[in-house]
Design a protein around this motif. Structure first.
Motif, PDB file in Angstrom:
ATOM      1  N   GLY A  43      -3.011  68.768 -41.909  1.00 44.88           N
ATOM      2  CA  GLY A  43      -2.352  70.005 -42.295  1.00 44.88           C
ATOM      3  C   GLY A  43      -3.100  71.238 -41.862  1.00 44.88           C
ATOM      4  O   GLY A  43      -2.511  72.303 -41.687  1.00 44.88           O
ATOM      5  N   MET A  44      -4.428  71.128 -41.686  1.00 43.42           N
ATOM      6  CA  MET A  44      -5.242  72.288 -41.333  1.00 43.42           C
ATOM      7  C   MET A  44      -4.999  72.690 -39.883  1.00 43.42           C
ATOM      8  O   MET A  44      -4.579  71.879 -39.052  1.00 43.42           O
ATOM      9  CB  MET A  44      -6.720  71.989 -41.564  1.00 43.42           C
ATOM     10  N   TRP A  45      -5.269  73.954 -39.603  1.00 44.58           N
ATOM     11  CA  TRP A  45      -5.072  74.476 -38.252  1.00 44.58           C
ATOM     12  C   TRP A  45      -6.120  75.548 -37.975  1.00 44.58           C
ATOM     13  O   TRP A  45      -6.769  76.045 -38.888  1.00 44.58           O
ATOM     14  CB  TRP A  45      -3.672  75.054 -38.094  1.00 44.58           C
ATOM     15  N   LEU A  46      -6.279  75.890 -36.725  1.00 46.84           N
ATOM     16  CA  LEU A  46      -7.112  77.028 -36.336  1.00 46.84           C
ATOM     17  C   LEU A  46      -6.198  78.244 -36.217  1.00 46.84           C
ATOM     18  O   LEU A  46      -5.238  78.226 -35.450  1.00 46.84           O
ATOM     19  CB  LEU A  46      -7.838  76.764 -35.015  1.00 46.84           C
ATOM     20  N   GLN A  47      -6.516  79.260 -36.967  1.00 48.45           N
ATOM     21  CA  GLN A  47      -5.692  80.465 -37.006  1.00 48.45           C
ATOM     22  C   GLN A  47      -6.324  81.552 -36.150  1.00 48.45           C
ATOM     23  O   GLN A  47      -7.511  81.848 -36.296  1.00 48.45           O
ATOM     24  CB  GLN A  47      -5.562  80.972 -38.441  1.00 48.45           C
ATOM     25  N   ALA A  48      -5.538  82.119 -35.267  1.00 49.37           N
ATOM     26  CA  ALA A  48      -6.038  83.259 -34.493  1.00 49.37           C
ATOM     27  C   ALA A  48      -6.272  84.433 -35.427  1.00 49.37           C
ATOM     28  O   ALA A  48      -5.353  84.863 -36.132  1.00 49.37           O
ATOM     29  CB  ALA A  48      -5.040  83.641 -33.410  1.00 49.37           C
ATOM     30  N   ILE A  82     -14.608  70.796 -37.529  1.00 51.35           N
ATOM     31  CA  ILE A  82     -13.224  70.373 -37.761  1.00 51.35           C
ATOM     32  C   ILE A  82     -12.322  70.559 -36.539  1.00 51.35           C
ATOM     33  O   ILE A  82     -11.188  70.078 -36.527  1.00 51.35           O
ATOM     34  CB  ILE A  82     -12.598  71.145 -38.934  1.00 51.35           C
ATOM     35  N   ALA A  83     -12.810  71.249 -35.512  1.00 57.34           N
ATOM     36  CA  ALA A  83     -11.939  71.652 -34.398  1.00 57.34           C
ATOM     37  C   ALA A  83     -11.192  70.484 -33.779  1.00 57.34           C
ATOM     38  O   ALA A  83     -10.031  70.618 -33.374  1.00 57.34           O
ATOM     39  CB  ALA A  83     -12.749  72.387 -33.338  1.00 57.34           C
ATOM     40  N   ASP A  95      -9.051  79.391 -49.392  1.00 54.76           N
ATOM     41  CA  ASP A  95      -9.224  80.715 -48.789  1.00 54.76           C
ATOM     42  C   ASP A  95      -9.484  80.530 -47.307  1.00 54.76           C
ATOM     43  O   ASP A  95      -9.637  79.414 -46.810  1.00 54.76           O
ATOM     44  CB  ASP A  95     -10.382  81.471 -49.456  1.00 54.76           C
ATOM     45  N   TRP A  96      -9.556  81.666 -46.613  1.00 54.88           N
ATOM     46  CA  TRP A  96      -9.855  81.632 -45.186  1.00 54.88           C
ATOM     47  C   TRP A  96     -11.362  81.530 -44.981  1.00 54.88           C
ATOM     48  O   TRP A  96     -12.141  82.132 -45.715  1.00 54.88           O
ATOM     49  CB  TRP A  96      -9.302  82.876 -44.500  1.00 54.88           C
ATOM     50  N   THR A 117     -10.070  79.336 -40.210  1.00 52.48           N
ATOM     51  CA  THR A 117      -9.203  78.277 -40.707  1.00 52.48           C
ATOM     52  C   THR A 117      -9.030  78.416 -42.206  1.00 52.48           C
ATOM     53  O   THR A 117      -9.868  79.033 -42.889  1.00 52.48           O
ATOM     54  CB  THR A 117      -9.771  76.885 -40.365  1.00 52.48           C
ATOM     55  N   TYR A 118      -7.940  77.872 -42.700  1.00 48.94           N
ATOM     56  CA  TYR A 118      -7.644  77.889 -44.128  1.00 48.94           C
ATOM     57  C   TYR A 118      -8.191  76.595 -44.720  1.00 48.94           C
ATOM     58  O   TYR A 118      -7.878  75.498 -44.240  1.00 48.94           O
ATOM     59  CB  TYR A 118      -6.138  77.991 -44.336  1.00 48.94           C
TER      60      TYR A 118
END
Length: 437
Positions: free
Chosen positions: A313-318, A385-386, A282-283, A155-156
């Motif tokens: 605004g946050m997301w889980l990024q593959a 955070i998920a 950062d990531w 995540t960012y």
């Protein structure tokens, strides 16, 4: 054709160099998976990029899969990252793509839009996704089709150096409630109470922070579901009004330093990696490298504004994702391989966090005791955070890979006071529209 990769024999097929334009020749028919004389025997081709260590642990997972499925042989096709997507473009255009394809970034949408990826709902029996986080699944879902499955996630977020905070006498923020005003104030306090050359925050502007900020402000990120631009000039203008003021006040570095750090500097070159910033976006998967470079007990925190905006605004990024070539002769067996890689604790015991932290919560929990302290910190943060991240991630359309460089060029213009923020904001939207048009 045999290929030795760090002592592992990896079976590969050769392809000729390619250009991205070759994607236009994609057709769903064809496919070149091989099959032995015995009708029950199936051979799958599986492509990925990475170094020797990744090849080694992937082959270990493949061996475990083949042991469970003696009738399936998996031929690995690893390649260095620099040549991977050119090779993939060529093989897709020639209708000779691997059965299981590793993808990243905007490529699932790009290949899916061109008909090169299988609709994974057609193999739902062999590839269940109920254990995978819905926010992570959204990375491969567009046009109402699930085209890819995340290999793992990150995540960012904000990386924070508690030693810089302590030296400046500034308390750590409550990341469940802090706002962007808090972020600005904290950065200013740190800069004001730190030695020259140490800043409260590195300049936060990037395509990723704009995406995050826009979702908080308008519940839309950079792009629309149908492949257009969702970012509004007013949102970009508000962002740059904030960040240029921070640079002018010394809360973040002057334009000269930010410009020198433009692009994607290695962790040891960043202000955070050098111990010269209290905060840096950062990531999460960069934590290990940044801790190693700085020698400090860095922490991960939610982005400011998560609890005060109209949407998270946050997301889980593959980190990466797996798709199945639409021309595969063995889609069900390909789905079984992906299922093993993403939903099996056995496969995860070899791969661990090499392709991101598992998006399957049970698998992540199972391997966490095997992780080092830095990766464990990342896993704990992702688990924390998920349930709060935005599940509605929209992957950028074809051409959106240009957005990153467009943002950085215009950021230099506003920080060096060569362009008013209003003009830069309008230009940003116009240039992104042209890139994806």
């Amino acid at each position: 054709m045999g290929h030795v990769w760090n002592g592992v024999v990896v079976r590969r097929r050769m392809a000729i160099g390619a250009t991205t334009a070759a994607l236009l020749a994609v057709s769903a028919c064809g496919g070149d998976s091989t099959q032995s004389g015995d009708d029950d025997q199936v051979t799958l081709r599986f492509s990925w990029w990475g170094n020797d260590d990744r090849a080694r642990i992937t082959e270990q997972a493949i061996d475990a899969f083949e042991a469970e499925h003696p009738n399936i042989t998996v031929e690995g096709e690893p390649l260095d990252f620099e040549g991977y997507f050119d090779r993939l473009a060529t093989s897709v255009a020639a209708r000779d793509a691997p059965d299981v394809i590793t993808l990243g970034g905007a490529y699932p949408r790009e290949y899916g839009d061109r008909g090169a990826l299988l609709d994974l709902s057609t193999v739902a029996e062999q590839l269940p996704t109920d254990g995978i986080d819905p926010a992570a699944l959204s990375n491969g879902f567009f046009s109402d089709v699930q085209y890819s499955i995340p290999t793992g996630v990150n995540t960012y977020c904000v990386v924070l150096n508690p030693e810089v905070f302590e030296a400046a006498g500034v308390p750590l923020p409550d990341d469940t409630t802090w706002t962007w005003d808090d972020f600005v104030d904290i950065a200013q306090q740190i800069s004001d109470n730190s030695p020259e050359g140490t800043f409260g925050a590195a300049d936060p502007t990037s395509a990723d922070t704009l995406d995050l900020y826009a979702r908080q402000q308008t519940d839309s990120g950079l792009y629309t579901e149908d492949g257009g631009v969702a970012l509004e000039p007013a949102t970009a203008e508000a962002w740059w009004a904030m960040t240029t003021a921070m640079s002018a006040s010394g809360a973040t570095p002057p334009a000269t330093i930010t410009a020198e750090l433009g692009g994607q500097p290695s962790p040891e070159q960043t202000l955070m990696g050098r111990g010269l910033a209290g905060m840096q976006f950062d990531w999460s998967n960069q934590l290990t490298a940044l801790r190693t470079a700085s020698g400090a007990p860095l922490e991960l925190m939610r982005a400011p504004g998560e609890s005060s905006g109209v949407a998270p605004g946050m997301w889980l990024q593959a980190s990466q994702s797996y798709g199945i070539y639409s021309g595969s002769e063995h889609p069900e067996e390909a789905a079984m391989l992906i299922d093993f890689l993403v939903n099996s604790e056995e496969a995860a015991s070899f791969i661990l966090a090499d392709r991101g932290l598992p998006a399957n919560a049970e698998v992540l929990e199972a391997i966490t005791p095997q992780l080092d302290e830095h990766t464990t910190a990342q896993a704990e943060f992702i688990a924390e955070i998920a349930g709060d991240v935005n599940p509605d991630l929209i992957i950028g359309p074809t051409g959106s890979t240009e957005t990153r460089s467009i943002v950085m060029r215009l950021n230099d213009e506003v920080l060096f006071d060569r362009m008013p923020v209003e003009q830069a904001a309008t230009s940003l939207v116009d240039q992104i529209e042209a890139a994806i048009g």
